[in-house]
Write an enzyme that holds these catalytic residues in place. Sequence first.
Site, mmCIF file in Angstrom:
data_model
loop_
_atom_site.group_PDB
_atom_site.id
_atom_site.type_symbol
_atom_site.label_atom_id
_atom_site.label_comp_id
_atom_site.label_asym_id
_atom_site.label_seq_id
_atom_site.Cartn_x
_atom_site.Cartn_y
_atom_site.Cartn_z
ATOM 1 N N GLU A 214 0.858 -0.970 -0.428
ATOM 2 C CA GLU A 214 0.611 0.377 0.114
ATOM 3 C C GLU A 214 0.492 1.062 -0.225
ATOM 4 O OE1 GLU A 214 -2.691 -1.006 4.073
ATOM 5 O OE2 GLU A 214 -3.227 -2.105 2.021
ATOM 6 N N CYS B 5 -10.190 -0.496 7.832
ATOM 7 C CA CYS B 5 -9.785 1.430 8.318
ATOM 8 C C CYS B 5 -10.292 1.952 7.755
ATOM 9 C CB CYS B 5 -8.824 1.294 8.227
ATOM 10 S SG CYS B 5 -7.594 0.925 6.143
#
Lengths: 659, 659
Positions: B320, B416
Amino acid sequence: MNLLKPSSSMEVRVRDGFWNRFTELVRKTVIPYQWEALNDRIPGAEPSYAIRNFRIAAGLEEGKYGGMVFQDSDVAKWLEAVGYSLADRRDPELERIADEVIDLIALAQHENGYLNTYFTIKDPGKQWTNLYEAHELYCAGHMMEAAVAYYQATGKRKLLDVMRKFADHIESVFGREADRLRGYDGHQEIELALIKLYQATAEERYLRLAQFFIDERGQEPSFLIEECERREGYSIWTGRKQPIPTMKQLAYNQAHLPVRDQDAAVGHSVRAVYMYAAMADLAGLTGDQELLDSCRRLWNNMTQKQMYITGGIGSTHHGEAFTIDYDLPNDTVYAETCASIGLIFFAQRMLKLEQKSEYADVLERALYNNVLGSMSQDGMSYFYVNPLEVWPDASAHNPGRHHVKAVRQKWFGCSCCPPNVARLLSSLNDYIYTASEADNGIYVHLFIGSEARLRIAGGQVALKQRSQMPWHGKSTFELSEVTGAAFSLMLRMPSWCGGQAGMKVNGVQVEYDVLDGYAKVDRVWKKGDLVEWEPAMTAHFIVAHPNIRANAGKAAIERGPLVYCLEEIDNGGPIASLSLSKGSTLAFQYDPDLLGGAGVIEVEGYSDERASWREDQPYRPLEAAASESTAGPVKLKAVPYYLWGNRTPGEMAVWNRIR
Amino acid sequence: MNLLKPSSSMEVRVRDGFWNRFTELVRKTVIPYQWEALNDRIPGAEPSYAIRNFRIAAGLEEGKYGGMVFQDSDVAKWLEAVGYSLADRRDPELERIADEVIDLIALAQHENGYLNTYFTIKDPGKQWTNLYEAHELYCAGHMMEAAVAYYQATGKRKLLDVMRKFADHIESVFGREADRLRGYDGHQEIELALIKLYQATAEERYLRLAQFFIDERGQEPSFLIEECERREGYSIWTGRKQPIPTMKQLAYNQAHLPVRDQDAAVGHSVRAVYMYAAMADLAGLTGDQELLDSCRRLWNNMTQKQMYITGGIGSTHHGEAFTIDYDLPNDTVYAETCASIGLIFFAQRMLKLEQKSEYADVLERALYNNVLGSMSQDGMSYFYVNPLEVWPDASAHNPGRHHVKAVRQKWFGCSCCPPNVARLLSSLNDYIYTASEADNGIYVHLFIGSEARLRIAGGQVALKQRSQMPWHGKSTFELSEVTGAAFSLMLRMPSWCGGQAGMKVNGVQVEYDVLDGYAKVDRVWKKGDLVEWEPAMTAHFIVAHPNIRANAGKAAIERGPLVYCLEEIDNGGPIASLSLSKGSTLAFQYDPDLLGGAGVIEVEGYSDERASWREDQPYRPLEAAASESTAGPVKLKAVPYYLWGNRTPGEMAVWNRIR
């Protein structure tokens, strides 16, 4: 339909200005270098362990197994290449080394015929419990191919006998009887190898065994799933239990459906094409029309919707696999060298079944571009992955592109590709001609200088091909031995000539018919007759089907069988900021100084305006600088794709914007 | 340099035609829905286990820990969003639920202040042994942010006291003293949270602790490496020993270099921007010029060379993470929602340090595009990954694009993003204004309808902003409370207006000066004074820096803060076969029927010729069909990027060819 000819019907030696450079490289550099690699003697390269494994399995050395589970196949592919090389040119020292390796292999064989150093050294007692992962039959297949090649080159039977004994053992293990394994390998290869063994020995049992493996594949209940369940999912790759695969996941192994029900190329691309090659062999040898139909469907899907212009197949490195129709990204591509080699195997088999030039067109495309480009010009380093677009910095720093290398690498840990290239390039003679009984004549598929003796219905024919390929279209065929009766020469009209090709016989222009892409000239030939064949070779911009999203608005450059590319060293970078001019001429020129001599193409294009861009400005309105609408004209230089990455590393692209 | 103002200097309520729809959605749908999700009551969605973990840790329930190691943070982010929502609008029932959760959290706290359900339930005794992976301080940070938000909204101290006690415990564990851990978390978050805790409590110890974590990061010998060595590499992710990371690999955690030596945005993008936000806070609060310089360098690198036009950051899903300058692929993109939220946090902090419109420009870009687009129009499903180009079939079948979804997903296993969106959208009021003592006035960063009371040097000021954004550029500011003395209004001149903006005061056009991108009007204001501010909002084609390879030859469409895109449902597919006409007008129109009302842009373009292409033909010479050089003219319809993927799934692209 023509039945496959025993290979003894044809003796061909390659003698070609372009290809000799590579076949010599294989003989003088690649085979000796790979021998060093197999013996862990290349400084800086990962050890192979392959020969050491055989020494340990033979009881000549103590130690642990090293390398991948299929490491034996590297020795096999090397031996196969040695066989082809010796067939072309004897070499007593090389033959002595090969004989020693064969002695070693024989020593590693079990009493019952079993042969595999991984299970002998590392996992004894676990033979045939993990066909899904362990490549046992795959390794056996490669060694069978080596045995046949070495036997045909030298007449020496030792390795052939070793592998017959192993094949007999395999036959005793697998089958539909209750006490046998009704299974097949996770990685296809033994199927096509057993057919070669059948052709070399005339033992039909081997043909039937190949057929068994092909027929069982993809049946339900799935052998591979049940086998995994017996192991409770234990995986040799992770050393732990893994989820049991589903039928759908077995598409990776082309075992999700019976082969006759498969319509699209899916899964691991090398496994796919090795299987398709065996299916085509079987279709020819058994007259199985249903299997032939499958081969045609799979061929069409693969070459019409899932093939790169370079003859690369497999769009993703995840599973080294096919994805879906028209998904052909240039930058995150896989296009593995071995997959294109397997595509060539498949094309060769289809050509034996039906002489249609489309098979040879694809074969030539894969050979001159994806495969030839995989090897460095010194034969010492290789690409696994053959991208159509490279930005070295992104390859280095974007993990999604780590698999795309800007520089060829030395011998790999998983070193399937280099020995595969060696065996293909040293057996090019097998791909040039077909002697056809049905058509009473000789098909010429590839334009590669060669001397050939072929047996057709009327008797023995010999000819000498001379070719100016790939830089010029002209080839000549001199008949040095004839039968006295009429027979046909059928010369491929390559797709790249656009239907324009001139033919002369003994200097006189002749008309010809074209059938399935072959120009046919039928006559009573005399010794010394000379046929000149000149397909038009001009450079073209090539565009892609609108469904291939990656190439929208872009063009490639082709001339004859060669795909060209732009490299940063010739044109500056970023390559993406360059575009081609639709109206440009494509000026071909032979550059004797470019990497030993090669044709280059000069073309007019544009370079996006850069000067007005500020460093701190990633985006701006189009109208901000009027100059960008008039990107500056530039001369661009395209080089053959097979030569890319042999100079200063930099960006490269096959597909470039055109306007 | 201005010191950060305590947040009590500003009371702002959002009352905006455009944004109320989303803030209401958060209040009425997202927060209740996420509450159900946290309690594992969403049919078809993966269970969260988050509340259950707290119940188990509190001794109220038996069971195993569930979810990710950082599952606690989902509860924290939800509570933080609840805090903001309650600050805007009281809701006794929601407050009751929140109070119960807070009671539960207090019950789960250890005697010594420690609070983390993973280590309480699953790995007791292993506290503070795996900062590298275990997100212990990260979870603590999120709960501190929740505590501050809830305290500021309700005045209730319970959670604040719980988290002060935990912060005190953390302070006793970490430090440069010999008996303490000289370390920091693998995932930054506590740093910015401790600063909020300091601002809410005026306890300077918390500021110092944040500074300690920032200062220790990236020092050698590396705490994270030594910690891994103490665990012998044991990883909670794999349950096995893993190689010890190198300093270079710690770039993933931005711990490869001391933060003051970092020049480029690297590694996991969320960790990066959370850290930069804390660094900016610290620079402001401590006057640390070196740290401010680092912030500016990192800001410039990130926003000028590694940011998508949508305000997305992080080009790869592997880790990421950021990759390298100008590597901004549209199709294999990551551009995580949380990363853009973190970018907004960082921008907000930089804006407090120095009022330059470039910070607000980026903040606005990320908010209206990447962040807003991550949520479905019903608030029930979310994108993690916010691509600029989607081909749904390739996402489904090419594993290199599996992470790029064509359809928003319900609550995730690692969830998240949704609660992060909720807390941002419910705290938009924090991003609109800065009250500046140094400049004796009020900065307006965002044009969002709102009622604000701000304290400046001369006293209290109140104003009411009304805005027609994002469909029209005009906003008005009515002063409802003034100080009697002169003060300035400083209105952002957004980058998208191209320097064209009209200002009227009480109906009379006025001249103004522009300083650092803000139009300044300084006068003695009277109650009822009305300022009209109208930055020119027209649609533009936007082009990208030539180093951004992915966008070569392409343009995007922007109008005001909104980036537009082409969707298949409006334009047919493949989108790649469409191109924009350089000379086209860009006709804006408000479509009341499009997903609740939105502006669309009609533009002239071309569609590549398809009819002449045969199914069996992947490539052909350019000249084969003359028609393709005259691709047909078509009308194209572009919709705001934030709305993509809310209708029939299909292809989408922000960047399209232009000619």
